[in-house]
Write a protein that holds these residues in place. Structure first.
Motif, PDB file in Angstrom:
ATOM      1  N   PHE A 260       0.840  -1.202   0.000  1.00 12.06           N
ATOM      2  CA  PHE A 260       0.000   0.000   0.000  1.00 12.06           C
ATOM      3  C   PHE A 260       0.871   1.247   0.000  1.00 12.06           C
ATOM      4  CE2 PHE A 260      -4.033  -2.079   1.512  1.00 12.06           C
ATOM      5  CZ  PHE A 260      -4.826  -1.520   0.539  1.00 12.06           C
ATOM      6  N   ARG A 261       1.958   1.154   0.734  1.00 11.06           N
ATOM      7  CA  ARG A 261       2.791   2.329   0.919  1.00 11.06           C
ATOM      8  C   ARG A 261       3.457   2.751  -0.392  1.00 11.06           C
ATOM      9  NH1 ARG A 261       6.458   4.870   4.926  1.00 11.06           N
ATOM     10  NH2 ARG A 261       8.130   5.416   3.526  1.00 11.06           N
ATOM     11  N   TRP A 262       4.104   1.830  -1.054  1.00 10.68           N
ATOM     12  CA  TRP A 262       4.842   2.313  -2.226  1.00 10.68           C
ATOM     13  C   TRP A 262       4.035   2.296  -3.505  1.00 10.68           C
ATOM     14  CZ3 TRP A 262       6.438  -0.040  -6.756  1.00 10.68           C
ATOM     15  CH2 TRP A 262       6.436  -1.435  -6.798  1.00 10.68           C
ATOM     16  N   MET A 263       2.936   1.530  -3.524  1.00 12.49           N
ATOM     17  CA  MET A 263       2.110   1.538  -4.736  1.00 12.49           C
ATOM     18  C   MET A 263       0.799   2.298  -4.556  1.00 12.49           C
ATOM     19  SD  MET A 263       2.712  -2.179  -6.438  1.00 12.49           S
ATOM     20  CE  MET A 263       2.124  -3.216  -5.109  1.00 12.49           C
ATOM     21  N   GLY A 264       0.518   2.735  -3.316  1.00 13.70           N
ATOM     22  CA  GLY A 264      -0.766   3.381  -3.079  1.00 13.70           C
ATOM     23  C   GLY A 264      -1.886   2.406  -3.404  1.00 13.70           C
ATOM     24  N   THR A 265      -2.977   2.930  -3.940  1.00 16.14           N
ATOM     25  CA  THR A 265      -4.087   2.048  -4.291  1.00 16.14           C
ATOM     26  C   THR A 265      -3.907   1.410  -5.666  1.00 16.14           C
ATOM     27  OG1 THR A 265      -5.234   4.005  -5.079  1.00 16.14           O
ATOM     28  CG2 THR A 265      -5.812   3.221  -2.884  1.00 16.14           C
ATOM     29  N   THR A 266      -2.866   1.826  -6.391  1.00 18.21           N
ATOM     30  CA  THR A 266      -2.740   1.372  -7.783  1.00 18.21           C
ATOM     31  C   THR A 266      -2.144  -0.033  -7.907  1.00 18.21           C
ATOM     32  OG1 THR A 266      -0.515   2.301  -8.038  1.00 18.21           O
ATOM     33  CG2 THR A 266      -2.368   3.738  -8.564  1.00 18.21           C
ATOM     34  N   GLY A 267      -1.767  -0.629  -6.777  1.00 13.76           N
ATOM     35  CA  GLY A 267      -1.024  -1.889  -6.814  1.00 13.76           C
ATOM     36  C   GLY A 267      -1.706  -3.022  -7.548  1.00 13.76           C
ATOM     37  N   MET A 268      -3.035  -3.034  -7.497  1.00 18.97           N
ATOM     38  CA  MET A 268      -3.738  -4.182  -8.071  1.00 18.97           C
ATOM     39  C   MET A 268      -4.018  -4.064  -9.565  1.00 18.97           C
ATOM     40  SD  MET A 268      -6.468  -5.246  -5.188  1.00 18.97           S
ATOM     41  CE  MET A 268      -7.456  -6.098  -6.403  1.00 18.97           C
ATOM     42  N   LEU A 269      -3.741  -2.912 -10.128  1.00 16.19           N
ATOM     43  CA  LEU A 269      -4.179  -2.671 -11.505  1.00 16.19           C
ATOM     44  C   LEU A 269      -3.650  -3.702 -12.521  1.00 16.19           C
ATOM     45  CD1 LEU A 269      -4.839   0.763 -12.985  1.00 16.19           C
ATOM     46  CD2 LEU A 269      -3.617  -0.886 -14.377  1.00 16.19           C
ATOM     47  N   PRO A 270      -2.362  -4.008 -12.552  1.00 15.85           N
ATOM     48  CA  PRO A 270      -1.883  -4.986 -13.547  1.00 15.85           C
ATOM     49  C   PRO A 270      -2.461  -6.388 -13.315  1.00 15.85           C
ATOM     50  CG  PRO A 270      -0.042  -3.775 -12.562  1.00 15.85           C
ATOM     51  CD  PRO A 270      -1.259  -3.443 -11.761  1.00 15.85           C
ATOM     52  N   THR A 271      -2.583  -6.764 -12.039  1.00 16.15           N
ATOM     53  CA  THR A 271      -3.099  -8.099 -11.731  1.00 16.15           C
ATOM     54  C   THR A 271      -4.550  -8.254 -12.165  1.00 16.15           C
ATOM     55  OG1 THR A 271      -1.898  -7.663  -9.684  1.00 16.15           O
ATOM     56  CG2 THR A 271      -2.990  -9.802  -9.877  1.00 16.15           C
ATOM     57  N   VAL A 272      -5.339  -7.232 -11.845  1.00 19.89           N
ATOM     58  CA  VAL A 272      -6.753  -7.284 -12.207  1.00 19.89           C
ATOM     59  C   VAL A 272      -6.903  -7.265 -13.731  1.00 19.89           C
ATOM     60  CG1 VAL A 272      -8.950  -6.028 -12.075  1.00 19.89           C
ATOM     61  CG2 VAL A 272      -7.542  -6.289 -10.038  1.00 19.89           C
ATOM     62  N   ASN A 273      -6.063  -6.494 -14.387  1.00 16.48           N
ATOM     63  CA  ASN A 273      -6.112  -6.457 -15.856  1.00 16.48           C
ATOM     64  C   ASN A 273      -5.769  -7.834 -16.439  1.00 16.48           C
ATOM     65  OD1 ASN A 273      -6.363  -4.849 -18.347  1.00 16.48           O
ATOM     66  ND2 ASN A 273      -4.208  -5.372 -18.616  1.00 16.48           N
ATOM     67  N   GLU A 274      -4.737  -8.437 -15.889  1.00 14.11           N
ATOM     68  CA  GLU A 274      -4.313  -9.760 -16.357  1.00 14.11           C
ATOM     69  C   GLU A 274      -5.428 -10.788 -16.172  1.00 14.11           C
ATOM     70  OE1 GLU A 274      -1.929 -11.611 -18.574  1.00 14.11           O
ATOM     71  OE2 GLU A 274      -1.473  -9.570 -17.934  1.00 14.11           O
ATOM     72  N   ALA A 275      -6.216 -10.597 -15.113  1.00 18.77           N
ATOM     73  CA  ALA A 275      -7.315 -11.524 -14.815  1.00 18.77           C
ATOM     74  C   ALA A 275      -8.582 -11.183 -15.614  1.00 18.77           C
ATOM     75  CB  ALA A 275      -7.621 -11.489 -13.320  1.00 18.77           C
ATOM     76  N   VAL A 276      -8.443 -10.319 -16.590  1.00 19.93           N
ATOM     77  CA  VAL A 276      -9.587  -9.859 -17.398  1.00 19.93           C
ATOM     78  C   VAL A 276     -10.697  -9.333 -16.471  1.00 19.93           C
ATOM     79  CG1 VAL A 276     -10.988 -10.341 -19.450  1.00 19.93           C
ATOM     80  CG2 VAL A 276      -8.975 -11.736 -18.985  1.00 19.93           C
ATOM     81  N   GLY A 277     -10.277  -8.408 -15.598  1.00 24.38           N
ATOM     82  CA  GLY A 277     -11.236  -7.827 -14.663  1.00 24.38           C
ATOM     83  C   GLY A 277     -11.186  -6.312 -14.626  1.00 24.38           C
ATOM     84  N   LEU A 278     -10.454  -5.704 -15.587  1.00 20.12           N
ATOM     85  CA  LEU A 278     -10.312  -4.244 -15.598  1.00 20.12           C
ATOM     86  C   LEU A 278     -11.095  -3.678 -16.793  1.00 20.12           C
ATOM     87  CD1 LEU A 278      -8.549  -1.976 -14.066  1.00 20.12           C
ATOM     88  CD2 LEU A 278      -7.176  -1.995 -16.160  1.00 20.12           C
ATOM     89  N   PRO A 279     -12.207  -3.006 -16.525  1.00 21.82           N
ATOM     90  CA  PRO A 279     -13.016  -2.500 -17.639  1.00 21.82           C
ATOM     91  C   PRO A 279     -12.206  -1.586 -18.564  1.00 21.82           C
ATOM     92  CG  PRO A 279     -14.246  -2.385 -15.598  1.00 21.82           C
ATOM     93  CD  PRO A 279     -12.835  -2.748 -15.224  1.00 21.82           C
ATOM     94  N   TYR A 280     -12.369  -1.822 -19.864  1.00 19.87           N
ATOM     95  CA  TYR A 280     -11.582  -1.139 -20.881  1.00 19.87           C
ATOM     96  C   TYR A 280     -12.532  -0.581 -21.930  1.00 19.87           C
ATOM     97  CZ  TYR A 280      -8.071  -0.708 -24.661  1.00 19.87           C
ATOM     98  OH  TYR A 280      -7.261  -0.256 -25.662  1.00 19.87           O
ATOM     99  N   ARG A 281     -12.227   0.609 -22.442  1.00 20.07           N
ATOM    100  CA  ARG A 281     -13.060   1.228 -23.477  1.00 20.07           C
ATOM    101  C   ARG A 281     -14.549   1.160 -23.132  1.00 20.07           C
ATOM    102  NH1 ARG A 281     -10.531   1.620 -28.949  1.00 20.07           N
ATOM    103  NH2 ARG A 281     -12.585   1.159 -29.777  1.00 20.07           N
ATOM    104  N   ASN A 282     -14.873   1.805 -22.008  1.00 20.45           N
ATOM    105  CA  ASN A 282     -16.275   1.871 -21.568  1.00 20.45           C
ATOM    106  C   ASN A 282     -16.901   0.484 -21.397  1.00 20.45           C
ATOM    107  OD1 ASN A 282     -18.356   3.611 -20.671  1.00 20.45           O
ATOM    108  ND2 ASN A 282     -19.478   3.283 -22.584  1.00 20.45           N
ATOM    109  N   HIS A 283     -16.136  -0.442 -20.834  1.00 22.76           N
ATOM    110  CA  HIS A 283     -16.625  -1.789 -20.528  1.00 22.76           C
ATOM    111  C   HIS A 283     -16.911  -2.617 -21.781  1.00 22.76           C
ATOM    112  CE1 HIS A 283     -17.421  -1.017 -16.124  1.00 22.76           C
ATOM    113  NE2 HIS A 283     -17.501   0.221 -16.571  1.00 22.76           N
ATOM    114  N   GLN A 284     -16.374  -2.213 -22.931  1.00 22.93           N
ATOM    115  CA  GLN A 284     -16.548  -3.076 -24.100  1.00 22.93           C
ATOM    116  C   GLN A 284     -15.691  -4.328 -23.949  1.00 22.93           C
ATOM    117  OE1 GLN A 284     -17.103  -1.026 -28.063  1.00 22.93           O
ATOM    118  NE2 GLN A 284     -16.156   0.644 -26.913  1.00 22.93           N
ATOM    119  N   ASP A 285     -14.579  -4.192 -23.248  1.00 25.58           N
ATOM    120  CA  ASP A 285     -13.743  -5.341 -22.906  1.00 25.58           C
ATOM    121  C   ASP A 285     -13.367  -5.192 -21.429  1.00 25.58           C
ATOM    122  OD1 ASP A 285     -12.287  -7.663 -23.068  1.00 25.58           O
ATOM    123  OD2 ASP A 285     -11.013  -7.003 -24.741  1.00 25.58           O
ATOM    124  N   ASP A 286     -12.784  -6.247 -20.864  1.00 31.26           N
ATOM    125  CA  ASP A 286     -12.378  -6.183 -19.460  1.00 31.26           C
ATOM    126  C   ASP A 286     -10.865  -6.346 -19.323  1.00 31.26           C
ATOM    127  OD1 ASP A 286     -14.942  -5.727 -18.597  1.00 31.26           O
ATOM    128  OD2 ASP A 286     -15.394  -7.848 -18.253  1.00 31.26           O
TER     129      ASP A 286
END
Lengths: 601, 136
Positions: free
Chosen positions: A238-264
């Motif tokens: 949390f300290r060195w990544m703030g809240t952004t730490g999960m972004l790559p992992t969630v994206n890799e898991a096809v869980g990060l909404p992309y282009r207005n939720h057209q893809d994840d």
């Protein structure tokens, strides 16, 4: 007031008449609603006339703290601000960190209930018992940073400040309230301040808070809570990544909404990887009472302009980034910073822009409709210009200032592409990838808020269970339980991050008991949370909300994310009956008499 | 001479120092009356911090300013002591040194007494921004 941790009274400020008053807290209010979100829910239900328009002087704003605020309990620095939302028409409570809430309590007030509207712009100045309204003529129109710098120069360094920006003054439906770099962001509180011509609140408190536990036991108890957090391995992340730490992992898991939720899933998030963001850190910042320390100041340059601002948060980097098909980090950070200065929610701003980008792509808008704004997915250069126009309500900005759903309804087209629930835009966890989040988005009183039951912890991180994230089995109960426990975290008020840092439901009960002297158990946490969620539901039902409003945009049931090889979709309707049964609501989503009797409502 | 040292580059403004100080000395959490207070100039965006705590190294302006001897220097402990019986509430000590605070409720003058050799603020500082005898 027999309980510790409270100041014991709420300040009332009627802006129409200029009359101040106070409401004493009662033991009954404390025992049933605890503080923060609970107090806000109860007060909004009791105080607001049914059907009042959000921007009418009849709407009221409750700024409120919890029993743990400012008391050594870890992360208990947060301030809740509630009102009827101009974005949703539902009741809405937002939270901000920092040092504002603690100062309010040291000033002798658990909260401030603001009613009416001033004839000319004012600021509310609270210096312990001395409360005054002063003309805001010199600061009306200034951005949130200029406003706070001017007020600090006028009032002195001891005041804690909160303000709206131009977006709030111009009634942008997702305008926020800013305290230094902290935002009470979602739901359009800033517009309600703007409608009341209340520009800012300054507070200085020199008094003290007595807690409900003898000093030595209290210090030891809080020390143990701090130790649990400090020794949790997630804390360092949390300290060195703030809240952004999960972004790559969630994206890799096809869980990060992309282009207005057209893809994840975005094809490449390496430019916005938390390590890239961390490169700009200049120093770390904490909220009061916190040893998590997820905040930091960053310095960066874009197009020759030098910026010094807060490190961007996960939801902001996503909403102004991948949701709009953008991964240009300096452009995203610049946009996030502009949202802070103008005083508006990064998430709904990004969602409104992403909506327009998809409407444009689908041929529902052209360059003329958008007033020359080239709202094409991936166009990082359009962000700053679009945000400035939204805040000023200039040209097409006036359309986007209504939010994604509001814009679609205003134009009479494109509502299918408004990715929201009840008008509040969906957050950075894809409903199709986390069915618990989907159900939470659909059922939370304020709309699609990720923080009211962060089931990703149990569906993906393995922190609170080990649920299959695609299955709907067990999710209604999981969502209900997490919504209820979260309501208590929001009432103490502690930070949501403590959930991931080893603070269990029993420890939230202990935190409450330490501060207040109450003797509540983990079970009581759930029943207090149930009461809070139920009264929030009653508020919304009174405003005309029905089961039909507890749903997601059709896209998530009809289309799988192209990147998802499993082809998952989610239809929250299939979980709704079971969820209502868990909640003891009838099949229309109305709380049963038996439930109301049990909760004393 | 020993005192609580402040390292401003490490401070993150959590205020735990002033919370725990006031709680242990006054029985209530009241940062404005704590013997240690961290502030920053809010007219500069998240700029440098300053810490007000007795550094035990000055000319003991508080002692010298007191017309009635309510503040005295304790050579053995190396700290300034306050005697409420003698205090006339003239507040000269507050003018004499910015590190002096006062609890308005009890009239007590608040000056760091090093918590009898175990400063609580140092114990609670999560970032090592406060040190005591060279240790965080």
């Amino acid at each position: 007031m027999k309980y510790g941790g409270y100041a014991g009274k709420i300040l009332t400020v009627d802006l129409s008449s200029g009359i101040f008053g106070e409401i004493p807290l009662t033991d009954e209010l404390v025992e049933n609603y605890l503080g923060g979100r609970g107090f806000a829910a109860k007060i909004l239900y009791d105080e607001l006339e049914p059907g009042v328009a959000a921007l009418d002087p009849g709407n009221k704003i409750i700024v409120v703290t919890g029993p743990a605020t400012g008391t050594l309990v870890p992360t208990a620095s947060r301030t809740a601000i509630g009102c009827k939302s101009p974005l949703t028409g539902a009741q809405s409570v937002s939270y901000m960190g920092g040092h504002f809430g603690a100062e309010l309590k040291y000033a002798g007030w658990d909260g401030v209930l603001i009613s009416g509207a001033a004839a000319d712009p004012v600021i509310l100045v609270i210096a312990d018992d001395a409360v005054s309204l002063r003309p805001a003529s010199g600061i009306w129109g200034k951005d949130t940073r200029q406003t706070q710098e001017l007020l600090a120069a006028e009032l002195g360094r001891d005041f804690k400040l909160g303000t709206i920006g131009p977006a709030g003054e111009n009634l942008v439906s997702y305008a926020n309230f800013m305290h230094v770099q902290h935002a009470a962001g979602r739901g359009g509180i800033g517009a309600v301040f703007g409608s009341k011509k209340l520009k800012a609140i300054a507070v200085r408190g020199t008094g003290g808070i007595r807690v409900g536990t003898p000093t030595a036991d209290y210090v030891a108890g809080c020390r143990e809570l701090h130790r649990i957090i400090r020794e949790n391995p997630v804390r360092e992340a949390f300290r060195w990544m703030g809240t952004t730490g999960m972004l790559p992992t969630v994206n890799e898991a096809v869980g990060l909404p992309y282009r207005n939720h057209q893809d994840d899933r975005a094809p490449d998030v390496s430019p916005i990887h938390p390590e890239e963001i961390a490169k700009y850190i200049e120093h770390y910042e904490a909220c009061g009472g916190c040893n998590v320390i997820c905040g930091s100041v960053v310095e960066f340059v874009r197009n020759g302009r030098q910026y010094r601002t807060e490190r961007i948060e996960h939801e902001s980097v996503w909403a102004l980034g991948p949701l709009c098909g953008i991964t240009d980090l300096p452009a995203i950070m610049e946009a996030g910073h502009l949202c802070d200065l103008l005083g508006m929610d990064t998430m709904s701003a990004g969602a409104a822009i992403a909506w327009a980008m998809e409407a444009r792509e689908k041929g529902l808008l052209d360059l003329q409709d958008t007033d020359g704004l080239d709202l094409a997915f991936g166009n990082a250069d359009v962000l700053a210009e679009a945000l400035a126009k939204i805040s000023a309500r200039e040209g097409f900005g006036d359309v986007l200032a209504r939010g994604s759903r509001g814009a679609a309804r205003y134009l009479g087209r494109g509502e299918d592409y408004a990715m929201q629930v009840k008008g509040l835009d969906i957050a950075a966890y894809a409903p199709r990838a986390f069915t618990g989040m989907a159900l939470n988005y659909a059922t939370t009183a304020r709309g699609a808020d990720h923080n009211k039951a962060f089931t990703v912890a149990a569906e993906f991180l393995g922190v609170l269970g080990d649920y299959d994230r695609y299955s709907t089995e067990g999710k209604p109960r999981l969502v209900k339980r997490m919504q209820d426990s979260t309501a208590v975290i929001d009432s103490l008020i502690m930070c949501m991050f403590t959930v991931d840092l080893g603070i269990s439901v029993d420890l939230y009960a202990r935190s409450a008991n330490l501060a207040t002297g109450l003797e509540i158990t983990g079970d009581d946490v759930y029943s207090i949370g149930e009461r809070i969620n139920t009264i929030e539901r009653l508020f919304n039902l009174r405003e005309g909300f029905t089961r039909d409003d507890d749903r997601l945009p059709a896209r998530f049931a009809e289309e799988a994310a192209p990147s998802d090889e499993g082809g998952h979709t989610v239809d929250v309707g299939t979980m709704m009956d079971e969820y209502y049964r868990e909640r003891e609501w009838d099949d229309r989503g109305v709380p049963t008499r038996a439930l109301l009797d049990r909760l004393g409502l | 001479m020993k005192y609580v040292e402040f390292h401003k580059e490490k401070c993150i403004s959590c205020d735990l120092c002033s919370q725990v100080c006031s709680l242990t000395k006054l029985g209530r959490i009241q940062p404005a009356a704590a013997a240690i207070r961290v502030t920053r100039d809010p007219s500069v965006y998240l700029g440098e911090r300053e810490c007000a705590v007795c550094d035990m190294t000055h000319d003991r302006a508080c002692v010298d300013s007191c017309p009635v001897g309510a503040l005295t220097y304790d050579e053995g402990a190396g700290v300034v002591r306050f005697d409420a019986e003698l205090c006339t509430e003239c507040l000269a000590c507050l003018d004499a040194c910015p590190n002096v605070a006062r609890d308005a409720d009890s009239g007590r003058i608040m000056i760091c007494d090093l918590c009898a050799g175990d400063p609580q603020c140092v114990q609670w500082c999560p970032e090592g921004a406060l040190t005591w005898e060279g240790k965080a």
